[in-house]
Write an enzyme that holds these catalytic residues in place. Structure first.
Site, PDB file in Angstrom:
ATOM      1  CG  ASP A  98      20.158   4.139  -6.965  1.00  0.00           C
ATOM      2  OD1 ASP A  98      21.113   4.031  -6.263  1.00  0.00           O
ATOM      3  OD2 ASP A  98      19.285   3.233  -6.826  1.00  0.00           O
ATOM      4  CB  SER A  99      24.012   1.485  -7.639  1.00  0.00           C
ATOM      5  OG  SER A  99      23.169   1.027  -6.336  1.00  0.00           O
TER       6      SER A  99
ATOM      7  CB  CYS B  89      22.622   6.276  -5.027  1.00  0.00           C
ATOM      8  SG  CYS B  89      23.776   4.921  -4.088  1.00  0.00           S
TER       9      CYS B  89
ATOM     10  CB  THR C 243      26.086   4.124  -1.370  1.00  0.00           C
ATOM     11  OG1 THR C 243      25.490   3.186  -0.570  1.00  0.00           O
ATOM     12  CG2 THR C 243      27.609   3.865  -1.420  1.00  0.00           C
TER      13      THR C 243
ATOM     14  CB  CYS D  34      19.460   2.074   1.311  1.00  0.00           C
ATOM     15  SG  CYS D  34      19.669   1.492  -0.269  1.00  0.00           S
TER      16      CYS D  34
END
Length: 265
Positions: free
Chosen positions: A7-8, A70, A72, A182
């Protein structure tokens, strides 16, 4: 071999938390690209480069499967990643389909909460277009929740005013289901619950992703008898300081206390 989670930032911990429930004896690598968080506010091609660099790093660790934890990153890169690597790669996307199925006959609407980039992506628009035949899906970007999570700020006196401001133009009574689009957002389920009417459902795709991961590993005969060990990395550097590891453990404990609030799909 370990299972990789990417994930970010710390949002992917909400998906890892579910995997630990279904696969407690596996060993894990969790990679948070904290040097570049948040992804949702950055240009698409820039984010793609970050994603591929991170997955290259994890592939070199000898993982047997990868979860892109994630929304995105999934919307931007999961198809291309699957073409490059030969291990299973699971993504996560907003749980719009079960939300629409749940609300369609109730004359209620669906509200998808996500990042700006996820909501702008063609993948999301195609998903909504394919199933939202009654025009009941609305969306709202909440980038502030990502910032709160990354700063370990979960106090309701900080979070609730932000949510109330962002939702002030919505008629909250018309919604039947809220989709957490999210992976950072499940940390704030208790606060979100306080904003909406009691009968509103909250849906997250994390449980479904964890179940799918287990099915894939079983089909490949790759279920391990490991220890449940988790190695943490931040943008390629192994996390070894006691304070950060303690914070991560506290996040998992916090998720234990709120996981019962969310409808799993």
């Amino acid at each position: 071999m370990k299972i990789g989670f990417f994930d970010s930032g710390i949002g992917g911990m909400t998906v890892l938390h579910q995997a630990l429930r279904f696969l407690p004896n596996e060993d894990y690598i969790f990679y948070a690209d904290t040097s570049h968080v948040p992804y949702g506010e950055k240009p698409k091609e820039e984010v793609r480069e970050y994603i591929f660099n991170a997955v290259d790093f994890m592939a070199n660790q000898g993982i047997k499967a990868l979860v892109i934890a994630c929304n995105t990153a999934t919307s931007i890169a999961v198809d291309d990643l699957r073409q490059k690597y030969d291990f299973p790669i699971l993504g996560i996307e907003p749980a719009v389909k079960p939300a629409v199925q749940s609300c369609g006959g109730k004359r209620k609407k669906v509200l998808v909460l996500a990042t700006n980039l996820t909501l702008r992506e063609e993948k999301f628009h195609n998903l909504v277009k394919s199933i939202d035949h009654q025009d009941i899906v609305e969306s709202l970007p909440l980038p502030g929740l990502v910032e709160f999570a990354e700063n370990f700020e979960f106090r309701e006196e900080k979070v609730l005013p932000y949510l109330k401001e962002k939702l002030s133009s919505f008629d909250l009574k018309k919604f039947g289901t809220i989709v957490l689009g999210c992976t950072h957002f499940p940390y704030f389920e208790k606060s979100i619950k306080k904003i909406f009417p009691e009968e509103v459902d909250i849906i997250s795709g994390s449980i479904g992703t964890a179940k799918n991961l287990k099915r894939i590993l079983e089909a490949r005969n790759q279920i391990n008898d490991g220890t449940g060990e988790i190695l943490f990395f931040k943008s390629g550097s192994k996390v070894e300081d006691i304070e950060t590891l303690s914070n991560y453990n506290e996040l998992l404990i916090m998720l234990d206390s709120i996981s019962s609030l969310t409808t799993g799909v």
